[in-house]
Design an enzyme around this catalytic site. Structure first.
Site, short mmCIF file in Angstrom:
data_model
loop_
_atom_site.label_atom_id
_atom_site.label_comp_id
_atom_site.label_asym_id
_atom_site.label_seq_id
_atom_site.Cartn_x
_atom_site.Cartn_y
_atom_site.Cartn_z
N GLY A 1 -2.62 -70.05 2.76
CA GLY A 1 -2.20 -71.27 3.45
C GLY A 1 -0.70 -71.41 3.41
CG ASN A 2 1.40 -73.31 6.09
OD1 ASN A 2 1.43 -74.53 6.07
ND2 ASN A 2 0.86 -72.62 7.10
#
Ligand code: CTP
Length: 452
Positions: free
Chosen positions: A230-231
Protein backbone atom coordinates in the site's frame (compact mmCIF):
# COMPACT_ATOMS: atom_id res chain seq x y z
CA UNK A 1 8.32 35.44 18.46
CA UNK A 2 5.90 32.95 17.01
CA UNK A 3 2.24 33.14 16.28
CA UNK A 4 0.13 30.84 18.42
CA UNK A 5 -3.10 29.68 17.02
CA UNK A 6 -6.67 30.11 18.12
CA UNK A 7 -6.40 33.47 19.92
CA UNK A 8 -8.81 35.19 17.54
CA UNK A 9 -11.31 32.43 16.95
CA UNK A 10 -14.55 33.85 15.57
CA UNK A 11 -13.22 37.44 15.63
CA UNK A 12 -14.02 39.63 12.65
CA UNK A 13 -11.16 41.84 11.55
CA UNK A 14 -10.76 44.37 8.75
CA UNK A 15 -7.25 44.50 7.34
CA UNK A 16 -6.48 47.84 5.71
CA UNK A 17 -3.61 47.80 3.24
CA UNK A 18 -2.09 51.03 1.96
CA UNK A 19 0.42 51.69 -0.83
CA UNK A 20 3.77 50.73 0.62
CA UNK A 21 6.17 48.17 -0.81
CA UNK A 22 5.52 46.22 2.41
CA UNK A 23 1.97 45.61 1.07
CA UNK A 24 3.10 42.19 -0.13
CA UNK A 25 3.58 41.20 3.51
CA UNK A 26 -0.12 41.75 4.10
CA UNK A 27 -0.84 38.40 2.42
CA UNK A 28 1.15 36.60 5.09
CA UNK A 29 -0.44 38.78 7.78
CA UNK A 30 -3.88 37.79 6.53
CA UNK A 31 -2.87 34.13 6.76
CA UNK A 32 -1.56 34.62 10.30
CA UNK A 33 -4.85 36.17 11.37
CA UNK A 34 -6.68 33.26 9.82
CA UNK A 35 -4.37 30.82 11.60
CA UNK A 36 -5.48 32.51 14.82
CA UNK A 37 -9.08 31.81 13.79
CA UNK A 38 -10.10 35.30 12.64
CA UNK A 39 -12.46 36.06 9.78
CA UNK A 40 -10.67 38.79 7.83
CA UNK A 41 -12.00 41.16 5.21
CA UNK A 42 -9.68 43.46 3.33
CA UNK A 43 -9.85 47.17 2.56
CA UNK A 44 -7.22 48.67 0.25
CA UNK A 45 -6.26 52.12 -0.89
CA UNK A 46 -6.04 52.38 -4.68
CA UNK A 47 -2.25 52.78 -4.48
CA UNK A 48 -1.96 49.49 -2.53
CA UNK A 49 -3.33 47.72 -5.60
CA UNK A 50 -0.19 48.75 -7.48
CA UNK A 51 1.76 46.48 -5.15
CA UNK A 52 -0.63 43.58 -4.71
CA UNK A 53 -3.68 42.36 -6.58
CA UNK A 54 -7.08 42.52 -4.85
CA UNK A 55 -7.88 39.11 -6.39
CA UNK A 56 -5.21 37.45 -4.25
CA UNK A 57 -6.71 38.95 -1.11
CA UNK A 58 -10.25 38.29 -2.24
CA UNK A 59 -9.42 34.64 -2.85
CA UNK A 60 -7.62 34.17 0.44
CA UNK A 61 -10.05 36.18 2.59
CA UNK A 62 -13.12 34.84 0.79
CA UNK A 63 -14.67 38.29 0.92
CA UNK A 64 -14.88 40.99 -1.69
CA UNK A 65 -12.07 43.52 -1.27
CA UNK A 66 -13.13 47.15 -0.80
CA UNK A 67 -10.89 49.45 -2.83
CA UNK A 68 -13.26 52.16 -4.00
CA UNK A 69 -14.57 54.44 -1.25
CA UNK A 70 -17.57 55.28 -3.42
CA UNK A 71 -18.49 51.71 -4.38
CA UNK A 72 -21.48 49.82 -3.09
CA UNK A 73 -21.33 46.15 -2.16
CA UNK A 74 -23.32 43.55 -4.07
CA UNK A 75 -25.94 43.68 -1.28
CA UNK A 76 -26.29 47.45 -1.68
CA UNK A 77 -24.45 48.37 1.52
CA UNK A 78 -21.64 50.92 1.51
CA UNK A 79 -18.41 48.92 1.80
CA UNK A 80 -16.52 50.98 4.36
CA UNK A 81 -19.62 51.56 6.49
CA UNK A 82 -20.46 47.87 6.57
CA UNK A 83 -16.82 47.13 7.46
CA UNK A 84 -17.01 49.69 10.26
CA UNK A 85 -20.18 48.08 11.61
CA UNK A 86 -19.36 44.44 11.06
CA UNK A 87 -15.83 44.07 12.36
CA UNK A 88 -14.43 43.97 15.88
CA UNK A 89 -11.06 45.54 15.05
CA UNK A 90 -9.39 47.34 12.16
CA UNK A 91 -5.72 46.67 11.48
CA UNK A 92 -3.94 49.01 9.07
CA UNK A 93 -0.74 47.34 7.88
CA UNK A 94 1.28 48.65 6.22
CA UNK A 95 0.28 52.26 6.89
CA UNK A 96 2.06 54.85 4.73
CA UNK A 97 3.02 58.39 5.78
CA UNK A 98 0.26 59.63 3.47
CA UNK A 99 -2.33 57.46 5.16
CA UNK A 100 -1.21 58.49 8.67
CA UNK A 101 -1.59 62.12 7.58
CA UNK A 102 -5.08 61.55 6.17
CA UNK A 103 -6.20 59.68 9.25
CA UNK A 104 -4.75 62.20 11.68
CA UNK A 105 -6.76 64.90 9.93
CA UNK A 106 -9.91 62.89 9.28
CA UNK A 107 -9.61 63.17 5.52
CA UNK A 108 -11.71 60.23 4.41
CA UNK A 109 -10.52 59.88 0.83
CA UNK A 110 -10.12 56.09 0.94
CA UNK A 111 -12.08 53.15 2.33
CA UNK A 112 -9.74 52.54 5.25
CA UNK A 113 -9.80 56.09 6.63
CA UNK A 114 -13.56 56.19 6.08
CA UNK A 115 -14.08 52.89 7.95
CA UNK A 116 -11.85 54.10 10.83
CA UNK A 117 -13.85 57.33 11.09
CA UNK A 118 -17.13 55.45 11.10
CA UNK A 119 -16.21 52.86 13.72
CA UNK A 120 -15.67 52.72 17.45
CA UNK A 121 -13.80 49.40 17.45
CA UNK A 122 -10.06 49.20 18.30
CA UNK A 123 -7.70 50.29 15.54
CA UNK A 124 -4.16 48.90 15.24
CA UNK A 125 -1.76 50.74 12.93
CA UNK A 126 1.58 49.39 11.69
CA UNK A 127 3.46 52.11 9.77
CA UNK A 128 6.03 51.27 7.08
CA UNK A 129 8.07 53.78 5.11
CA UNK A 130 11.50 55.26 4.60
CA UNK A 131 13.37 55.97 7.86
CA UNK A 132 13.63 59.70 7.18
CA UNK A 133 9.93 59.96 6.42
CA UNK A 134 9.02 58.19 9.64
CA UNK A 135 11.34 60.40 11.70
CA UNK A 136 9.98 63.63 10.17
CA UNK A 137 8.13 65.80 12.71
CA UNK A 138 5.05 65.83 10.48
CA UNK A 139 4.79 62.03 10.54
CA UNK A 140 5.58 61.90 14.24
CA UNK A 141 2.86 64.49 14.91
CA UNK A 142 0.40 62.37 12.93
CA UNK A 143 1.39 59.26 14.89
CA UNK A 144 0.92 61.18 18.14
CA UNK A 145 -2.53 62.27 17.00
CA UNK A 146 -3.50 58.65 16.24
CA UNK A 147 -2.33 57.69 19.73
CA UNK A 148 -4.66 60.38 21.09
CA UNK A 149 -7.52 58.69 19.23
CA UNK A 150 -6.68 55.57 21.23
CA UNK A 151 -5.17 53.74 18.25
CA UNK A 152 -2.41 51.23 18.93
CA UNK A 153 0.75 51.92 16.96
CA UNK A 154 2.99 48.96 16.22
CA UNK A 155 6.27 50.80 15.81
CA UNK A 156 8.26 50.05 12.67
CA UNK A 157 11.61 48.32 13.06
CA UNK A 158 15.17 49.26 12.36
CA UNK A 159 16.62 47.48 9.34
CA UNK A 160 17.29 47.57 5.61
CA UNK A 161 14.63 49.49 3.67
CA UNK A 162 13.41 49.26 0.09
CA UNK A 163 15.60 52.29 -0.75
CA UNK A 164 18.69 50.23 0.09
CA UNK A 165 19.30 52.35 3.16
CA UNK A 166 19.05 51.26 6.75
CA UNK A 167 16.64 53.03 9.05
CA UNK A 168 13.59 52.76 11.31
CA UNK A 169 10.78 52.24 8.87
CA UNK A 170 10.50 48.50 8.23
CA UNK A 171 7.05 47.10 8.85
CA UNK A 172 7.03 45.47 12.29
CA UNK A 173 7.51 41.70 12.35
CA UNK A 174 4.09 40.27 11.55
CA UNK A 175 3.66 38.35 14.83
CA UNK A 176 4.00 41.71 16.66
CA UNK A 177 1.07 43.05 14.67
CA UNK A 178 -0.95 39.93 15.44
CA UNK A 179 -0.04 40.19 19.15
CA UNK A 180 -1.09 43.86 19.21
CA UNK A 181 -4.44 42.90 17.68
CA UNK A 182 -4.94 40.09 20.19
CA UNK A 183 -4.17 42.59 22.96
CA UNK A 184 -6.51 45.19 21.50
CA UNK A 185 -9.33 42.67 21.50
CA UNK A 186 -8.60 41.14 24.90
CA UNK A 187 -11.28 42.19 27.29
CA UNK A 188 -13.54 43.25 24.43
CA UNK A 189 -16.45 40.82 24.42
CA UNK A 190 -17.15 39.25 21.04
CA UNK A 191 -19.76 41.40 19.37
CA UNK A 192 -22.59 40.36 17.14
CA UNK A 193 -22.23 41.82 13.70
CA UNK A 194 -24.55 44.82 13.46
CA UNK A 195 -25.36 43.87 9.92
CA UNK A 196 -25.42 40.37 8.41
CA UNK A 197 -22.22 38.49 9.33
CA UNK A 198 -19.35 38.67 6.89
CA UNK A 199 -19.48 34.98 6.22
CA UNK A 200 -23.19 34.81 5.69
CA UNK A 201 -23.10 35.66 2.01
CA UNK A 202 -25.10 33.44 -0.25
CA UNK A 203 -23.65 29.94 -0.41
CA UNK A 204 -22.06 29.43 -3.78
CA UNK A 205 -23.79 26.81 -5.83
CA UNK A 206 -21.66 27.37 -8.88
CA UNK A 207 -21.26 23.63 -9.54
CA UNK A 208 -25.01 22.98 -9.63
CA UNK A 209 -25.89 20.66 -12.51
CA UNK A 210 -22.32 19.40 -12.81
CA UNK A 211 -21.10 15.88 -12.12
CA UNK A 212 -17.69 15.80 -10.47
CA UNK A 213 -15.82 12.50 -10.13
CA UNK A 214 -13.02 12.37 -7.57
CA UNK A 215 -10.71 9.47 -6.81
CA UNK A 216 -9.18 9.50 -3.34
CA UNK A 217 -7.02 7.41 -1.03
CA UNK A 218 -4.47 4.76 -1.86
CA UNK A 219 -5.00 1.45 -3.55
CA UNK A 220 -3.82 -1.71 -1.82
CA UNK A 221 -2.46 -4.64 -3.77
CA UNK A 222 -2.75 -8.06 -2.11
CA UNK A 223 0.25 -10.34 -1.60
CA UNK A 224 -1.90 -12.97 0.08
CA UNK A 225 -5.20 -12.84 2.05
CA UNK A 226 -3.35 -11.19 4.98
CA UNK A 227 -0.74 -8.83 3.52
CA UNK A 228 -0.75 -6.15 0.91
CA UNK A 229 1.37 -3.47 -0.70
CA UNK A 230 0.00 0.00 0.00
CA UNK A 231 1.05 3.60 0.41
CA UNK A 232 0.74 6.42 2.92
CA UNK A 233 -2.19 8.22 1.33
CA UNK A 234 -5.01 9.00 3.76
CA UNK A 235 -7.46 10.38 1.20
CA UNK A 236 -7.80 13.76 2.99
CA UNK A 237 -7.07 15.87 -0.11
CA UNK A 238 -9.46 13.99 -2.39
CA UNK A 239 -12.20 13.97 0.23
CA UNK A 240 -11.78 17.72 0.76
CA UNK A 241 -12.32 18.19 -2.98
CA UNK A 242 -15.42 16.00 -2.92
CA UNK A 243 -16.81 17.95 0.06
CA UNK A 244 -16.15 21.31 -1.55
CA UNK A 245 -17.76 20.22 -4.84
CA UNK A 246 -20.78 18.88 -2.95
CA UNK A 247 -21.18 22.12 -0.96
CA UNK A 248 -21.07 24.05 -4.23
CA UNK A 249 -23.95 22.11 -5.65
CA UNK A 250 -22.24 19.39 -7.71
CA UNK A 251 -23.36 15.79 -7.95
CA UNK A 252 -20.26 14.01 -6.70
CA UNK A 253 -19.00 10.48 -7.26
CA UNK A 254 -16.12 9.51 -5.02
CA UNK A 255 -14.09 6.48 -6.04
CA UNK A 256 -12.57 5.70 -2.72
CA UNK A 257 -9.57 3.52 -2.01
CA UNK A 258 -7.91 2.96 1.35
CA UNK A 259 -8.61 6.04 3.53
CA UNK A 260 -8.47 7.20 7.15
CA UNK A 261 -11.35 9.66 6.99
CA UNK A 262 -15.06 9.21 6.41
CA UNK A 263 -16.49 10.34 3.11
CA UNK A 264 -19.03 13.16 3.37
CA UNK A 265 -22.70 12.26 3.46
CA UNK A 266 -24.38 13.08 0.20
CA UNK A 267 -21.71 11.92 -2.22
CA UNK A 268 -22.06 8.72 -4.19
CA UNK A 269 -19.25 6.48 -2.94
CA UNK A 270 -17.74 3.59 -4.93
CA UNK A 271 -15.39 1.68 -2.60
CA UNK A 272 -12.40 0.02 -4.24
CA UNK A 273 -9.30 -1.70 -2.93
CA UNK A 274 -6.98 -2.41 -5.82
CA UNK A 275 -5.81 -0.48 -8.84
CA UNK A 276 -7.75 -2.98 -10.96
CA UNK A 277 -10.97 -2.18 -9.09
CA UNK A 278 -10.35 1.56 -9.45
CA UNK A 279 -9.72 1.02 -13.15
CA UNK A 280 -13.05 -0.82 -13.49
CA UNK A 281 -14.89 2.00 -11.68
CA UNK A 282 -13.29 4.58 -13.99
CA UNK A 283 -14.10 2.53 -17.09
CA UNK A 284 -17.75 2.41 -16.06
CA UNK A 285 -17.75 6.23 -16.07
CA UNK A 286 -15.96 6.56 -19.41
CA UNK A 287 -18.11 4.43 -21.75
CA UNK A 288 -17.71 4.61 -25.55
CA UNK A 289 -20.77 6.83 -25.77
CA UNK A 290 -18.98 9.61 -23.91
CA UNK A 291 -17.84 10.47 -20.39
CA UNK A 292 -20.45 10.49 -17.68
CA UNK A 293 -18.97 13.51 -15.87
CA UNK A 294 -17.98 17.15 -16.30
CA UNK A 295 -14.88 17.00 -14.13
CA UNK A 296 -12.50 14.20 -13.17
CA UNK A 297 -10.04 14.84 -10.35
CA UNK A 298 -7.63 11.97 -9.92
CA UNK A 299 -6.36 12.59 -6.41
CA UNK A 300 -5.93 8.89 -5.59
CA UNK A 301 -2.50 7.47 -4.88
CA UNK A 302 -2.70 4.47 -7.17
CA UNK A 303 -0.11 1.84 -6.16
CA UNK A 304 2.58 1.85 -8.83
CA UNK A 305 3.42 -1.82 -8.34
CA UNK A 306 1.46 -4.93 -7.56
CA UNK A 307 2.53 -8.53 -6.92
CA UNK A 308 2.74 -10.53 -10.14
CA UNK A 309 0.51 -13.12 -8.55
CA UNK A 310 -1.35 -12.92 -5.25
CA UNK A 311 -1.41 -16.12 -3.23
CA UNK A 312 -4.87 -17.32 -2.22
CA UNK A 313 -3.53 -18.64 1.08
CA UNK A 314 -1.40 -17.05 3.77
CA UNK A 315 2.27 -17.45 2.90
CA UNK A 316 4.17 -18.90 5.90
CA UNK A 317 7.02 -16.86 7.33
CA UNK A 318 9.35 -19.85 6.81
CA UNK A 319 12.41 -18.90 4.89
CA UNK A 320 11.43 -15.36 3.87
CA UNK A 321 9.73 -14.12 0.73
CA UNK A 322 10.77 -12.84 -2.65
CA UNK A 323 8.14 -10.61 -4.25
CA UNK A 324 7.93 -10.20 -7.98
CA UNK A 325 6.11 -7.00 -8.88
CA UNK A 326 4.46 -5.67 -12.01
CA UNK A 327 3.82 -1.99 -12.70
CA UNK A 328 0.13 -1.13 -12.45
CA UNK A 329 -1.58 0.38 -15.49
CA UNK A 330 -1.74 4.16 -15.65
CA UNK A 331 -5.41 4.66 -14.81
CA UNK A 332 -5.45 8.37 -15.46
CA UNK A 333 -3.83 8.13 -18.87
CA UNK A 334 -6.30 5.40 -19.75
CA UNK A 335 -9.26 7.46 -18.54
CA UNK A 336 -8.04 10.39 -20.64
CA UNK A 337 -7.81 8.13 -23.71
CA UNK A 338 -11.32 6.80 -23.10
CA UNK A 339 -12.67 10.33 -22.62
CA UNK A 340 -11.10 11.41 -25.91
CA UNK A 341 -12.55 8.43 -27.75
CA UNK A 342 -15.96 9.03 -26.14
CA UNK A 343 -16.18 12.70 -27.08
CA UNK A 344 -14.94 11.94 -30.60
CA UNK A 345 -17.72 9.41 -31.03
CA UNK A 346 -20.50 11.35 -29.35
CA UNK A 347 -19.60 15.02 -29.73
CA UNK A 348 -20.19 15.30 -25.96
CA UNK A 349 -18.62 18.33 -24.28
CA UNK A 350 -15.08 17.86 -23.10
CA UNK A 351 -14.73 17.34 -19.33
CA UNK A 352 -12.01 19.05 -17.34
CA UNK A 353 -9.37 16.50 -16.34
CA UNK A 354 -7.13 16.99 -13.34
CA UNK A 355 -4.25 14.85 -12.11
CA UNK A 356 -2.20 14.97 -8.94
CA UNK A 357 1.49 14.32 -8.47
CA UNK A 358 3.10 13.60 -5.13
CA UNK A 359 6.76 14.40 -5.62
CA UNK A 360 9.76 14.31 -3.30
CA UNK A 361 12.31 17.11 -3.16
CA UNK A 362 10.97 19.22 -6.01
CA UNK A 363 8.06 19.42 -8.41
CA UNK A 364 10.32 19.63 -11.49
CA UNK A 365 8.80 16.52 -13.09
CA UNK A 366 5.26 17.88 -12.89
CA UNK A 367 5.24 19.83 -16.18
CA UNK A 368 6.23 16.69 -18.05
CA UNK A 369 3.64 14.63 -16.17
CA UNK A 370 0.94 17.13 -17.15
CA UNK A 371 1.81 16.54 -20.78
CA UNK A 372 2.32 12.80 -20.45
CA UNK A 373 -0.98 12.23 -18.66
CA UNK A 374 -2.93 14.43 -21.11
CA UNK A 375 -4.76 16.34 -18.37
CA UNK A 376 -5.78 20.01 -18.29
CA UNK A 377 -4.33 20.60 -14.85
CA UNK A 378 -1.86 18.81 -12.62
CA UNK A 379 -1.64 19.56 -8.92
CA UNK A 380 1.83 18.83 -7.59
CA UNK A 381 3.16 18.87 -4.06
CA UNK A 382 6.40 17.94 -2.40
CA UNK A 383 5.39 15.35 0.18
CA UNK A 384 8.71 15.70 2.02
CA UNK A 385 7.93 19.31 2.94
CA UNK A 386 6.57 19.68 6.49
CA UNK A 387 2.82 20.30 6.42
CA UNK A 388 2.52 19.17 2.84
CA UNK A 389 2.68 15.41 3.04
CA UNK A 390 0.39 12.46 3.59
CA UNK A 391 -2.07 12.68 6.44
CA UNK A 392 -1.57 16.41 7.12
CA UNK A 393 -4.47 18.85 7.15
CA UNK A 394 -2.52 21.35 5.09
CA UNK A 395 -0.88 21.31 1.69
CA UNK A 396 1.34 23.57 -0.36
CA UNK A 397 0.70 22.86 -4.02
CA UNK A 398 1.73 24.15 -7.41
CA UNK A 399 -0.88 23.85 -10.14
CA UNK A 400 0.41 23.23 -13.66
CA UNK A 401 -1.88 24.14 -16.58
CA UNK A 402 -1.93 23.35 -20.27
CA UNK A 403 -3.28 26.87 -20.84
CA UNK A 404 -1.11 28.97 -18.55
CA UNK A 405 1.93 29.33 -16.36
CA UNK A 406 2.24 27.24 -13.20
CA UNK A 407 0.65 28.75 -10.12
CA UNK A 408 2.22 28.28 -6.72
CA UNK A 409 -0.26 28.49 -3.86
CA UNK A 410 0.78 29.22 -0.28
CA UNK A 411 0.46 26.66 2.51
CA UNK A 412 -3.30 26.25 2.91
CA UNK A 413 -5.70 23.86 4.53
CA UNK A 414 -6.66 21.02 2.21
CA UNK A 415 -10.18 22.42 2.10
CA UNK A 416 -8.81 25.79 0.95
CA UNK A 417 -6.73 24.08 -1.72
CA UNK A 418 -9.91 22.29 -2.81
CA UNK A 419 -11.78 25.59 -3.01
CA UNK A 420 -9.13 27.31 -5.11
CA UNK A 421 -8.74 24.25 -7.32
CA UNK A 422 -12.48 24.16 -8.01
CA UNK A 423 -12.43 27.90 -8.77
CA UNK A 424 -9.81 27.23 -11.44
CA UNK A 425 -11.71 24.24 -12.79
CA UNK A 426 -14.90 26.30 -12.97
CA UNK A 427 -13.26 28.99 -15.11
CA UNK A 428 -12.31 26.28 -17.61
CA UNK A 429 -15.71 24.60 -17.43
CA UNK A 430 -17.45 27.91 -18.07
CA UNK A 431 -15.22 28.82 -21.00
CA UNK A 432 -15.85 25.35 -22.43
CA UNK A 433 -19.57 26.08 -22.26
CA UNK A 434 -19.50 29.65 -23.55
CA UNK A 435 -17.04 28.92 -26.35
CA UNK A 436 -18.49 26.28 -28.69
CA UNK A 437 -15.07 25.91 -30.34
CA UNK A 438 -13.55 24.89 -27.04
CA UNK A 439 -16.42 22.47 -26.39
CA UNK A 440 -15.74 20.68 -29.64
CA UNK A 441 -12.03 20.43 -28.88
CA UNK A 442 -10.62 17.15 -27.81
CA UNK A 443 -8.97 16.59 -24.46
CA UNK A 444 -5.25 17.30 -24.53
CA UNK A 445 -3.34 14.45 -26.14
CA UNK A 446 -1.86 11.91 -23.78
CA UNK A 447 1.53 10.86 -25.00
CA UNK A 448 1.65 7.99 -22.56
CA UNK A 449 0.22 4.78 -24.00
CA UNK A 450 -2.72 3.76 -21.84
CA UNK A 451 -1.99 0.35 -20.45
CA UNK A 452 -4.88 -1.95 -19.84
N1 CTP B 1 -1.94 7.50 -11.51
C1 CTP B 1 -2.74 6.59 -12.16
N2 CTP B 1 -2.35 5.30 -12.27
C2 CTP B 1 -1.16 4.89 -11.77
C3 CTP B 1 -0.32 5.81 -11.13
C4 CTP B 1 -0.74 7.11 -11.02
O1 CTP B 1 -3.81 6.96 -12.60
N3 CTP B 1 -0.82 3.63 -11.89
C5 CTP B 1 -2.39 8.90 -11.43
C6 CTP B 1 -2.46 9.46 -10.04
O2 CTP B 1 -3.74 9.28 -9.48
C7 CTP B 1 -2.14 10.94 -10.25
C8 CTP B 1 -1.23 10.93 -11.45
O3 CTP B 1 -1.45 9.68 -12.11
O4 CTP B 1 -3.29 11.67 -10.57
C9 CTP B 1 0.22 11.07 -11.15
O5 CTP B 1 0.61 10.08 -10.24
P1 CTP B 1 2.14 9.88 -9.84
O6 CTP B 1 2.24 8.72 -8.90
O7 CTP B 1 2.71 11.19 -9.42
O8 CTP B 1 2.80 9.55 -11.26
P2 CTP B 1 3.21 8.22 -11.91
O9 CTP B 1 2.55 8.14 -13.23
O10 CTP B 1 3.02 7.08 -11.00
O11 CTP B 1 4.75 8.47 -12.19
P3 CTP B 1 6.01 8.21 -11.20
O12 CTP B 1 5.75 6.92 -10.48
O13 CTP B 1 7.15 8.14 -12.15
O14 CTP B 1 6.09 9.38 -10.28
Amino acid sequence: MTVQSGRLVGRRIALGITGSIAAYKAVELLRLFQTEGADVRVLMTPSATAFIGPLTLETLSRHPVDVDVLALQADGRIGHISAANDVEAIVVAPATAHWLGSMAHGVAGDSITAACLATSVPVVVAPAMDGGMYAHPATQANVARLLEFGYRIVEPELGPLASGMVGRGRLAALPRIVDATVEALSGVAPAQAAAPALTSGPTRVDFAGRHVVVTAGGTIEPIDPVRFIGNRSTGKMGIAIAEEALDRGAAVTLILGNVNVDPPAGVHVARVETAAEMQAALRALTPPEGPAFDVLVMAAAVADFRPKAASDHKIGRGSGMKLELDATPDLLAEAVERVRAGIRASGAPRPILVGFAAETGSTDRAAEKLRAKGVDMLVANDVTEPGSGFGTDTNRVTIFYTDGAPEQLPMLSKREVAELLLDRILIRLDSRETDPGAAAEEAPTATTEATT
